[in-house]
Design a protein around this motif. Structure first.
Motif, PDB file in Angstrom:
ATOM      1  N   VAL A 124       0.840  -1.199   0.000  1.00 10.02           N
ATOM      2  CA  VAL A 124       0.000   0.000   0.000  1.00 10.02           C
ATOM      3  C   VAL A 124       0.877   1.252   0.000  1.00 10.02           C
ATOM      4  CG1 VAL A 124      -1.632   1.362   1.370  1.00 10.02           C
ATOM      5  CG2 VAL A 124      -2.001  -1.089   1.073  1.00 10.02           C
ATOM      6  N   ALA A 125       1.922   1.251   0.801  1.00 10.83           N
ATOM      7  CA  ALA A 125       2.839   2.394   0.852  1.00 10.83           C
ATOM      8  C   ALA A 125       3.488   2.631  -0.502  1.00 10.83           C
ATOM      9  CB  ALA A 125       3.907   2.168   1.916  1.00 10.83           C
ATOM     10  N   CYS A 126       3.783   1.568  -1.222  1.00  7.81           N
ATOM     11  CA  CYS A 126       4.387   1.698  -2.543  1.00  7.81           C
ATOM     12  C   CYS A 126       3.443   2.416  -3.504  1.00  7.81           C
ATOM     13  CB  CYS A 126       4.749   0.314  -3.070  1.00  7.81           C
ATOM     14  SG  CYS A 126       5.418   0.331  -4.741  1.00  7.81           S
ATOM     15  N   PHE A 127       2.164   2.034  -3.487  1.00  5.32           N
ATOM     16  CA  PHE A 127       1.197   2.712  -4.346  1.00  5.32           C
ATOM     17  C   PHE A 127       1.108   4.196  -3.998  1.00  5.32           C
ATOM     18  CE2 PHE A 127       0.058  -1.333  -5.934  1.00  5.32           C
ATOM     19  CZ  PHE A 127      -0.757  -1.152  -7.036  1.00  5.32           C
ATOM     20  N   ARG A 128       1.102   4.500  -2.715  1.00  3.31           N
ATOM     21  CA  ARG A 128       1.035   5.905  -2.309  1.00  3.31           C
ATOM     22  C   ARG A 128       2.302   6.646  -2.717  1.00  3.31           C
ATOM     23  NH1 ARG A 128      -1.940   4.455   3.405  1.00  3.31           N
ATOM     24  NH2 ARG A 128      -4.061   4.934   2.704  1.00  3.31           N
ATOM     25  N   ASN A 129       3.437   5.980  -2.631  1.00  7.30           N
ATOM     26  CA  ASN A 129       4.695   6.603  -3.027  1.00  7.30           C
ATOM     27  C   ASN A 129       4.710   6.867  -4.526  1.00  7.30           C
ATOM     28  OD1 ASN A 129       7.268   7.643  -2.383  1.00  7.30           O
ATOM     29  ND2 ASN A 129       8.266   5.725  -2.976  1.00  7.30           N
ATOM     30  N   ALA A 130       4.239   5.897  -5.304  1.00  9.25           N
ATOM     31  CA  ALA A 130       4.182   6.093  -6.752  1.00  9.25           C
ATOM     32  C   ALA A 130       3.259   7.259  -7.093  1.00  9.25           C
ATOM     33  CB  ALA A 130       3.701   4.815  -7.429  1.00  9.25           C
ATOM     34  N   ALA A 131       2.084   7.298  -6.471  1.00  9.00           N
ATOM     35  CA  ALA A 131       1.125   8.375  -6.756  1.00  9.00           C
ATOM     36  C   ALA A 131       1.705   9.739  -6.401  1.00  9.00           C
ATOM     37  CB  ALA A 131      -0.174   8.133  -5.992  1.00  9.00           C
ATOM     38  N   ALA A 132       2.465   9.799  -5.309  1.00 12.69           N
ATOM     39  CA  ALA A 132       3.054  11.073  -4.895  1.00 12.69           C
ATOM     40  C   ALA A 132       4.075  11.590  -5.905  1.00 12.69           C
ATOM     41  CB  ALA A 132       3.711  10.911  -3.524  1.00 12.69           C
ATOM     42  N   HIS A 133       4.683  10.680  -6.654  1.00  8.28           N
ATOM     43  CA  HIS A 133       5.677  11.083  -7.652  1.00  8.28           C
ATOM     44  C   HIS A 133       5.061  11.428  -9.001  1.00  8.28           C
ATOM     45  CE1 HIS A 133       8.662   9.064  -4.938  1.00  8.28           C
ATOM     46  NE2 HIS A 133       9.442  10.004  -5.416  1.00  8.28           N
ATOM     47  N   LEU A 134       3.814  11.037  -9.232  1.00  6.56           N
ATOM     48  CA  LEU A 134       3.208  11.235 -10.546  1.00  6.56           C
ATOM     49  C   LEU A 134       2.627  12.634 -10.697  1.00  6.56           C
ATOM     50  CD1 LEU A 134       1.305   7.861 -11.048  1.00  6.56           C
ATOM     51  CD2 LEU A 134       3.396   8.607 -12.225  1.00  6.56           C
ATOM     52  N   GLU A 135       2.768  13.177 -11.875  1.00  9.52           N
ATOM     53  CA  GLU A 135       2.059  14.409 -12.200  1.00  9.52           C
ATOM     54  C   GLU A 135       0.605  14.064 -12.499  1.00  9.52           C
ATOM     55  OE1 GLU A 135       3.285  14.582 -16.924  1.00  9.52           O
ATOM     56  OE2 GLU A 135       4.620  15.473 -15.414  1.00  9.52           O
ATOM     57  N   PRO A 136      -0.321  15.020 -12.409  1.00 12.95           N
ATOM     58  CA  PRO A 136      -1.720  14.730 -12.740  1.00 12.95           C
ATOM     59  C   PRO A 136      -1.835  14.134 -14.142  1.00 12.95           C
ATOM     60  CG  PRO A 136      -1.543  16.865 -11.679  1.00 12.95           C
ATOM     61  CD  PRO A 136      -0.133  16.410 -11.941  1.00 12.95           C
ATOM     62  N   GLY A 137      -2.591  13.046 -14.249  1.00 10.59           N
ATOM     63  CA  GLY A 137      -2.706  12.335 -15.510  1.00 10.59           C
ATOM     64  C   GLY A 137      -1.633  11.291 -15.717  1.00 10.59           C
ATOM     65  N   GLY A 138      -0.651  11.226 -14.808  1.00  8.84           N
ATOM     66  CA  GLY A 138       0.413  10.239 -14.915  1.00  8.84           C
ATOM     67  C   GLY A 138      -0.076   8.844 -14.575  1.00  8.84           C
ATOM     68  N   CYS A 139       0.704   7.833 -14.950  1.00  8.34           N
ATOM     69  CA  CYS A 139       0.285   6.440 -14.799  1.00  8.34           C
ATOM     70  C   CYS A 139       1.291   5.629 -13.986  1.00  8.34           C
ATOM     71  CB  CYS A 139       0.125   5.792 -16.168  1.00  8.34           C
ATOM     72  SG  CYS A 139      -1.274   6.434 -17.113  1.00  8.34           S
ATOM     73  N   PHE A 140       0.755   4.683 -13.230  1.00  7.38           N
ATOM     74  CA  PHE A 140       1.550   3.719 -12.484  1.00  7.38           C
ATOM     75  C   PHE A 140       1.292   2.346 -13.093  1.00  7.38           C
ATOM     76  CE2 PHE A 140       2.031   1.267  -8.262  1.00  7.38           C
ATOM     77  CZ  PHE A 140       3.390   1.093  -8.461  1.00  7.38           C
ATOM     78  N   VAL A 141       2.370   1.650 -13.470  1.00  2.09           N
ATOM     79  CA  VAL A 141       2.265   0.377 -14.169  1.00  2.09           C
ATOM     80  C   VAL A 141       2.906  -0.721 -13.321  1.00  2.09           C
ATOM     81  CG1 VAL A 141       2.676  -0.838 -16.333  1.00  2.09           C
ATOM     82  CG2 VAL A 141       2.532   1.672 -16.323  1.00  2.09           C
ATOM     83  N   VAL A 142       2.196  -1.835 -13.179  1.00  7.39           N
ATOM     84  CA  VAL A 142       2.717  -2.987 -12.439  1.00  7.39           C
ATOM     85  C   VAL A 142       2.567  -4.232 -13.301  1.00  7.39           C
ATOM     86  CG1 VAL A 142       2.419  -4.486 -10.430  1.00  7.39           C
ATOM     87  CG2 VAL A 142       2.233  -2.004 -10.169  1.00  7.39           C
ATOM     88  N   GLU A 143       3.655  -4.963 -13.448  1.00  3.50           N
ATOM     89  CA  GLU A 143       3.643  -6.276 -14.091  1.00  3.50           C
ATOM     90  C   GLU A 143       3.855  -7.321 -13.004  1.00  3.50           C
ATOM     91  OE1 GLU A 143       6.192  -8.826 -17.437  1.00  3.50           O
ATOM     92  OE2 GLU A 143       7.056  -7.053 -16.477  1.00  3.50           O
ATOM     93  N   VAL A 144       2.913  -8.248 -12.867  1.00  4.55           N
ATOM     94  CA  VAL A 144       3.004  -9.204 -11.756  1.00  4.55           C
ATOM     95  C   VAL A 144       2.227 -10.478 -12.094  1.00  4.55           C
ATOM     96  CG1 VAL A 144       0.991  -8.284 -10.511  1.00  4.55           C
ATOM     97  CG2 VAL A 144       2.816  -9.431  -9.234  1.00  4.55           C
TER      98      VAL A 144
END
Length: 246
Positions: A124-144
């Motif tokens: 959960v912390a990782c998702f929040r960390n990724a979101a904090a680094h993204l600009e509005p409209g930016g994307c977080f991608v996970v391959e799993v």
């Protein structure tokens, strides 16, 4: 784990690329890079768990500025030794919590790296960390991977996936806690060595909830980087969550 590099210290880093040679094939790397170039759309990319640069180096070669976060100095040393590796900025730290300057168009985690975080809280912390680094409209991608519990008969908790005269590899699942480990028995000159690395498996729906907690929403989910539909028979997925513009 006492090693400051975690489970990916010098002994693992020394043979990492060779042991996973199939993941470095152009047919595997190029589709991932194609997707990330499109999502970057001229902006910057942040790789969480950059490792030895399997994705970051070809992505940078395509003109995308890449910054990495990586706990293992031994892995980063291998990245630095490769052509172009010295030009990629890397921050040493836990990618669930480590912050870097600036914002990014895309952040990503390749091949099961989200599972290196062995608690739900860490994921959960990782998702929040990724979101904090993204600009509005930016994307977080996970391959799993999709947890392979369908391969477990009643009373069994082991899934073997490689058996040869020189290596046996198997995963051990704890379905009560979602803890798992990848285990390897390597035989060299008649002598066997055993290594084990812990992970935490995670379901697609659970990842969607983590994204919601971080203020992101699901944009796409595919079976692979080449965009095949995700189905009940998929053994892995590539998921893309978007940070809203408002």
């Amino acid at each position: 784990m006492d090693d400051e590099d975690g489970y990916f210290g010098e002994s693992v880093a020394a043979t990492y690329d060779e042991s996973l040679a199939e993941l470095f094939e152009p047919g595997v790397v190029v589709p991932a890079v194609d997707v990330l170039v499109g999502l970057a759309a001229g902006g910057r990319a942040l790789e969480l768990g950059i490792g030895t640069g399997r994705i970051a180096l070809p992505l940078a070669d395509r003109g995308v500025p890449v910054h990495g976060i990586e706990l293992s100095r031994a892995m980063v040393d291998r990245l630095r030794a490769k052509p172009g590796g010295g030009a990629i900025d890397v921050t040493i730290g836990d990618f669930a919590t480590t912050r870097v300057d600036g914002t990014f168009s895309v952040a990503y985690l390749a091949v099961n790296t989200i599972m290196n975080l062995t608690s739900q809280e860490g994921q959960v912390a990782c998702f929040r960390n990724a979101a904090a680094h993204l600009e509005p409209g930016g994307c977080f991608v996970v391959e799993v991977m999709v947890p392979e519990l369908r391969r477990l008969p009643a009373g069994q908790n082991v899934v073997p996936y490689q058996v040869s005269p020189t290596r046996c590899a198997f995963d051990i699942y704890d379905v009560a806690t979602q803890a798992t480990s990848s285990n390897y028995i390597d035989i060299v000159d008649g002598r066997a060595t055993y290594t084990s690395t812990p992970f935490r498996y995670v379901w697609p729906s659970e990842l969607d909830l983590m994204a919601q907690l971080a203020g992101m929403r699901l944009r796409e989910r595919w079976d692979s980087w080449t965009g095949e539909p995700f189905t009940s028979e998929s053994r892995q997925h590539v998921s893309i969550w978007e940070k809203p513009t408002e």
